[in-house]
Design an enzyme around this catalytic site. Structure first.
Site, PDB file in Angstrom:
ATOM      1  N   LYS A   1       0.846  -1.198   0.000  1.00 53.59           N
ATOM      2  CA  LYS A   1       0.000   0.000   0.000  1.00 53.59           C
ATOM      3  C   LYS A   1       0.882   1.249   0.000  1.00 53.59           C
ATOM      4  O   LYS A   1       1.887   1.308   0.714  1.00 53.59           O
ATOM      5  CB  LYS A   1      -0.875  -0.042   1.257  1.00 53.59           C
ATOM      6  CG  LYS A   1      -1.901   1.057   1.399  1.00 53.59           C
ATOM      7  CD  LYS A   1      -2.712   0.818   2.671  1.00 53.59           C
ATOM      8  CE  LYS A   1      -3.788   1.878   2.850  1.00 53.59           C
ATOM      9  NZ  LYS A   1      -4.576   1.632   4.091  1.00 53.59           N
TER      10      LYS A   1
ATOM     11  N   SER B   1      -9.849  -0.425   7.225  1.00 52.10           N
ATOM     12  CA  SER B   1      -9.165  -0.101   5.964  1.00 52.10           C
ATOM     13  C   SER B   1      -8.610  -1.294   5.213  1.00 52.10           C
ATOM     14  O   SER B   1      -8.387  -1.222   4.010  1.00 52.10           O
ATOM     15  CB  SER B   1      -8.024   0.891   6.227  1.00 52.10           C
ATOM     16  OG  SER B   1      -8.500   2.034   6.891  1.00 52.10           O
TER      17      SER B   1
ATOM     18  N   SER C   1      -9.254   1.873   3.002  1.00 59.76           N
ATOM     19  CA  SER C   1      -8.303   2.613   2.198  1.00 59.76           C
ATOM     20  C   SER C   1      -7.275   1.729   1.476  1.00 59.76           C
ATOM     21  O   SER C   1      -6.476   2.234   0.697  1.00 59.76           O
ATOM     22  CB  SER C   1      -7.566   3.621   3.089  1.00 59.76           C
ATOM     23  OG  SER C   1      -6.836   2.949   4.121  1.00 59.76           O
TER      24      SER C   1
END
Length: 546
Positions: free
Chosen positions: A147, A246, A222
């Site tokens: 990420k 997330s 996210s």
């Protein structure tokens, strides 16, 4: 008289406690009505997205892409497959799917192939046994993705913030250093919302990431870029992060496994945003998402901070000796889960009862009705580096103006960041007594979990109320993220597990929750779920003419 005077403070305290409970429940009803009104107003417009053409991914043609990371590492160590072959297969798959999913921020494919060649050269000359290699470098030659909010030296580190000169990481995050020392090869960094601030991965730099099972729907956030790549077969291992679901929400939306570790089990150093708030390491955590359940223990043994924690993942777990509980609703302001999500919970319940000879009981957690209030207030009160500065840059007095500019595409900030600033301002107006009340409720709820689950129990719980939805539908559904947020505030380990596809071909899933330090229990249950229900399933692909 003296007895009466002594009793008055106790009576007053009891009245005040019940007063806050009553106020909270009334406010919940008001908020629920307002969110329902918002849902009615915006949904007709959002549903127009169903008219968009649905794109399909190319089929997975390489058998390498269907192996677990554990198996890939084993085959590389015993020279049955080369690291370069594996890395090239994943590079090709990334290039095939990214034009459709838009999940990659920046790649390092050429460097990854060079690193894979060095691994193969090392293995040709190495005299170390397979056992030694497995112990010292368990991910030797295995590709993985990260990420963008987790620092990878030399790679993009802007995290969706639009800048004239994009940020680049000057050094690896602690967890990235750990996986590299374990032999992993980093392929790329993937898309997030601006500063990880929303449950949809969309920003003004990279744009939106789409769901591999239905490209008219979102991949979640996210960690949406990671989830989309994993779900599409373009990644096998992921480093992700979780502050309000997330990692778990995108994992469910994209049909994969996602693990939020126990608070403080994994180092957060090298993540953006960061915080000096004393609660940050208890609420926020770096974790992992994978396609195959056996890889969860592999990853957690590598990224956990202590030897004691790593050893727990090697413990044998007998499901017959465990306690199982379930809940289907979060209560309070949230909506109920849909019929197919309920069906998944009941299917698991029946499977465990039949295969293990146990009874899966309905949990009694009285303070779960305050989960929304506990989670939102305690998360909003934290000062977070980067986010706080961006919110201050917008300006509290101008935030409504910035919101209006956003609707006309004239703001340099994303809608989630502006909305966060507005909510944070509202939260700051609550009295200190309300904060104290939420802290008390959190501690009471955590104690209820401790008493219920002990050190050998887990809770089966919904991940979310529905499968993946359309872009922007998160706003009227915002209260429903409580299903995940509450476990961040409580600091408990949670594993999201895929439970197949619904009638529309979208992944559904559920969470397995345990008390702190019992991550190995949730992962053991995840492995059983994969065996019983199939785990990850390949997304629909374009038909290949013969």
């Amino acid at each position: 008289m003296e007895l009466l005077l002594c009793a008055l403070p106790l009576v007053y305290t009891k009245i005040m406690v019940h007063r806050w409970d009553t106020v909270i429940l009334i406010v919940q009803k008001i908020l629920k009505f307002l969110l329902f009104l918002l849902y009615c107003l915006v949904t007709p417009f959002l549903m127009l997205q169903c008219l968009k053409k649905r794109k399909r991914l190319p089929p997975i043609n390489s058998h390498v892409l269907l192996l677990s990371a554990t198996e890939i590492a084993r085959r590389i160590r015993n020279r049955k497959i080369s690291s370069e072959e594996v890395v090239r297969a994943y590079v090709k798959r990334c290039k095939d799917v990214n034009p459709i999913l838009n999940a990659i921020v920046v790649s390092r494919f050429d460097a990854a192939i060079q690193e894979a060649r060095k691994v193969d050269e090392f293995l040709l000359s190495s005299r170390k046994s397979e056992e030694e290699l497995a112990r010292e470098m368990p991910l030797l030659g295995v590709p993985m993705t990260v990420k963008e909010s987790i620092a990878v030296q030399g790679m993009s580190y802007s995290v969706g913030v639009k800048k004239k000169i994009p940020d680049k990481a000057s050094q690896d995050a602690t967890v990235v250093k750990m996986v590299r020392e374990a032999g992993a090869i980093i392929l790329l960094v993937s898309n997030t919302p601006e500063l990880c601030l929303f449950w949809e991965s969309n920003n003004k730099v990279t744009g939106p990431t789409w769901n591999p099972y239905d490209t008219t729907k979102v991949a979640g956030g996210s960690s949406g870029g990671e989830a989309a790549l994993l779900g599409s077969g373009a990644s096998i291992l992921s480093l992700s992060s979780d502050i309000a679901g997330s990692a778990r929400l995108p994992a469910m939306f994209c049909g994969i496994f996602g693990h939020k570790p126990t608070a403080c089990l994994v180092s957060c150093k090298g993540h953006k945003p960061d915080s000096n708030d004393r609660n940050w390491p208890y609420y926020f955590t770096i974790g992992t998402m994978v396609r195959y359940a056996e890889d969860l223990s592999l990853m957690m043994k590598i990224i956990s901070q202590s030897e004691e924690a790593r050893n727990r993942f090697d413990q044998k777990v007998s499901l017959k000796d465990m306690k199982f509980f379930y809940l289907e609703d979060c209560c309070g302001i949230t909506n109920s889960i849909d019929k197919e999500m309920k069906g998944a919970i009941q299917s698991l319940r029946k499977h465990l009862e039949m295969s293990c000879g146990i009874t899966v009981q309905k949990a009694q957690l009285n303070d779960m009705k305050f989960a929304f209030d506990i989670a939102t207030h305690l998360l909003l009160e934290m000062e977070v580096d980067g986010i706080t500065e961006e919110v201050k840059a917008v300006g509290t007095s101008k935030i409504l103006l910035e919101l209006l500019k956003c609707f006309f595409f004239a703001s340099s900030h994303s809608l989630p960041l502006i909305t966060y600033g507005l909510l944070k301002w509202v939260s700051s107006k609550f009295p200190n007594s309300y904060r104290s009340k939420m802290v008390d409720k959190k501690m009471a709820l955590k104690k209820q979990f401790e008493d219920l689950l002990g050190d050998n129990g887990v809770l089966i719980y919904p991940t979310y109320v529905t499968p993946a939805h359309y872009h922007h539908q998160s706003y009227p559904k915002v209260a429903n993220f409580t299903y995940m947020m509450i476990y961040n505030v409580l600091g408990l380990p949670v594993t999201q597990c895929p439970m197949g596809l619904n009638s529309k071909g979208l992944p559904i899933g559920l969470q397995i929750v345990a008390n702190a330090g019992n991550d190995h229990l949730t992962i053991a249950v995840a492995q059983r779920i994969e065996k019983a229900f199939g785990g990850w399933q390949e997304p629909p692909t374009t038909e290949v003419s013969i």
